[in-house]
Design a protein around this motif. Structure first.
Motif, PDB file in Angstrom:
ATOM      1  N   ALA A   1      47.689  34.703  47.519  1.00  0.00           N
ATOM      2  CA  ALA A   1      48.055  34.873  46.102  1.00  0.00           C
ATOM      3  C   ALA A   1      47.074  35.838  45.456  1.00  0.00           C
ATOM      4  N   THR A   2      47.592  36.753  44.658  1.00  0.00           N
ATOM      5  CA  THR A   2      46.714  37.643  43.896  1.00  0.00           C
ATOM      6  C   THR A   2      46.811  37.233  42.431  1.00  0.00           C
ATOM      7  N   ILE A   3      45.670  36.873  41.873  1.00  0.00           N
ATOM      8  CA  ILE A   3      45.616  36.244  40.553  1.00  0.00           C
ATOM      9  C   ILE A   3      44.908  37.188  39.572  1.00  0.00           C
ATOM     10  N   MET A   4      45.472  37.296  38.363  1.00  0.00           N
ATOM     11  CA  MET A   4      44.845  38.111  37.316  1.00  0.00           C
ATOM     12  C   MET A   4      44.517  37.215  36.118  1.00  0.00           C
ATOM     13  N   CYS A   5      43.581  37.639  35.323  1.00  0.00           N
ATOM     14  CA  CYS A   5      43.184  36.901  34.124  1.00  0.00           C
ATOM     15  C   CYS A   5      43.252  37.897  32.955  1.00  0.00           C
TER      16      CYS A   5
END
Ligand SMILES: Cc1cc2nc3c(=O)[nH]c(=O)nc-3n(C[C@H](O)[C@H](O)[C@H](O)COP(=O)(O)OP(=O)(O)OC[C@H]3O[C@@H](n4cnc5c(N)ncnc54)[C@H](O)[C@@H]3O)c2cc1C
Length: 333
Positions: free
Chosen positions: A146-150
Motif C-alpha cells: 500500500a502506498t499511503i499519503m498524508c
C-alpha cells in the motif's frame, strides 16, 4: 525551505545505524522535493560527535537539544521536546527508525500533533506533481503493497525498520550547521523513573550480517539449526529463521526474517527448508544472491532464488560445510 526531520536515536553514546540510513533516504527525498533541507534531530548531552557525524552522513542542519534530562530516553520527555520542536520549526516530513524506542516515540508524537503516521515503511518517495511523501508498506498480511499519503496534516510522518534503507558513506568534508537549541524542560508529572538500565542481551546482528543462513519448518527441530549455525560461522555470517520455525519454538524470534521479523540485505542468503511465502520473501528480496535448498522442486522460494538446490537440507548443508572446510584447509596449506 521545506524541512525534512530525521530523529537520531542514540545507543551507548552513538547513533543507531537506522538514523544514518534515514538520513541517506532523506537526502534523496530532499533532491526530489526541491528547496528543502535535511535536519537531524539530536537530543541529549555530550553529543557533539554524533552531530558532526550527522552532517557527514547527509544532514544540512543538526538541531541539537542539549539537556541533562535527555541523556536517557524517557518517552514522555522526548515526546514533549519533539512536539515543541515540530511546532516551532514546522517540518514537512519527519522520519524515525522503527526500533523499540522509535516505534513508541513516533506514535506518541503523531498522536499529539494530530497528524498521520505510516509505520514500518519499506519505500519512501516524493510524488512529482503534488510533492507529497509517498509511504509504501506491506498490507493485508503482506499480500499487497500500500502506498499511503498524508495530504492534509503536517508533518508527514513515517517509521522505517533498521536495514531497509541504505546509509550514505560518511563524507568528512560535507558542510552543515549545528543549531544548539536552548530548551528548558518544563516541570512535568513524573510518569516514569529510570532506576537502572540493563542492556539487552542481543545475540543476533541479523539486520547487518553479510551472510545469512536461514532455516524454516524443513529444518525439522531445534537441533537442525546447529548445522546451519556451523555453515553460517564458517562464512562469517548469522543464522536466520522463518516464522514457522520461530512459532514452533525451535529458535528465538530475534532471528525471524520477513514482514514481521527483520528486513535484511546480505550479500548471500541461504534459505534452507523455507517454502518462500510472500511474508518471508519481502524481508530477503534485497539480498544480492539467494540460494534455496528445498526438497520440493515447486516451492515458491525457487522463483526468487539465483541458485536452487533440490534436495534434503540435512544432506546438502553438511556437504557444503565440509567442502568449505576442505577448501579453507587447502588455502591454509
Ligand atoms: C501477517 C503475517 C505475517 C507473517 N510474517 C512472516 C515473517 O515475518 N516471516 C516469515 O518467515 N513468515 C511470516 N509469515 C508466515 C508465512 O506466511 C509462512 O507461513 C512461513 O514463512 C512458512 O515458513 P516455512 O517456509 O518455514 O514453512 P513451510 O511453509 O511449512 O515450508 C517448509 C518448507 O521446507 C521444505 N522441506 C521440508 N523438509 C525439507 C528438507 N529435509 N530439506 C529441504 N527442504 C525441506 C518443504 O518442501 C517446504 O517448502 C507471516 C504470515 C502472516 C499471515
Amino acid at each position: 525551505m521545506r524541512k525534512i526531520f530525521v530523529f537520531v536515536e542514540r545507543v551507548d553514546g552513538e547513533a543507531h545505524p537506522v538514523s544514518w540510513e534515514l538520513l541517506g533516504k532523506a537526502r534523496e527525498l530532499a533532491n526530489n522535493l526541491e528547496e528543502s533541507e535535511v535536519w537531524a534531530i539530536v537530543l541529549g548531552k555530550e553529543c557533539e560527535n554524533v552531530c558532526k557525524e550527522a552532517i557527514s552522513r547527509g544532514a544540512d542542519k543538526v538541531l541539537y537539544v542539549k539537556n541533562d534530562q535527555l541523556v536517557e530516553y524517557v518517552n514522555y520527555k522526548y515526546k514533549k521536546v519533539l512536539v515543541d520542536i515540530v511546532r516551532k520549526y514546522e517540518p514537512e516530513i519527519f522520519l524515525i527508525g522503527a526500533t523499540l524506542e522509535g516505534r513508541e516515540l513516533a506514535g506518541m508524537v503523531a498522536t499529539e500533533l494530530e497528524t498521520g503516521l505510516t509505520a514500518d515503511c519499506t519505500g519512501l518517495d516524493i510524488l512529482p506533481d503534488k510533492k507529497l511523501l509517498a509511504m509504501t508498506r506491506p498490507t493485508f498480511g503482506g499480500n499487497l503493497m500500500a502506498t499511503i499519503m498524508c495530504p492534509e496534516h503536517r508533518p508527514q510522518m513515517a517509521t522505517v525498520r533498521p536495514g531497509v534503507m541504505r546509509e550514505l558513506p560518511p563524507d568528512p568534508n560535507r558542510k552543515g550547521e549545528v543549531i544548539v537549541e536552548e530548551y528548558s524542560i518544563p516541570e512535568m508529572e513524573k510518569f516514569i523513573e529510570i532506576l537502572e538500565a540493563v542492556p539487552l542481551s542481543v545475540k543476533s546482528n541479523l539486520a547487518y550480517a553479510p551472510v545469512v543462513v536461514a532455516g524454516g519448518k524443513g529444518v525439522g527441530g531445534p537441533e537442525g539449526f546447529e548445522k546451519l549455525r556451523e555453515l553460517a560461522n564458517l562464512l562469517g555470517g548469522e543464522i536466520g529463521a522463518s516464522r514457522a520455525a520461530v512459532k514452533a519454538g525451535w529458535i528465538s524470534d530475534e532471528y525471524q526474517v520477513g514482514q514481521t521479523g527483520k528486513t535484511i540485505h546480505p550479500v548471500l542468503y541461504i534459505a534452507c527448508g523455507i517454502s518462500g511465502a510472500i511474508q518471508h520473501v519481502v524481508g530477503i528480496k534485497e539480498s544480492e544472491i539467494i540460494v534455496a535448498i528445498n526438497t520440493d522442486e515447486n516451492a515458491p522460494i525457487f522463483d526468487v532464488a539465483d541458485i536452487g538446490i533440490v534436495g534434503d537440507l540435512h544432506a546438502v548443508v553438511p556437504a557444503i560445510t565440509s567442502k568449505l572446510k576442505a577448501m579453507k584447509g587447502e588455502v591454509r596449506k
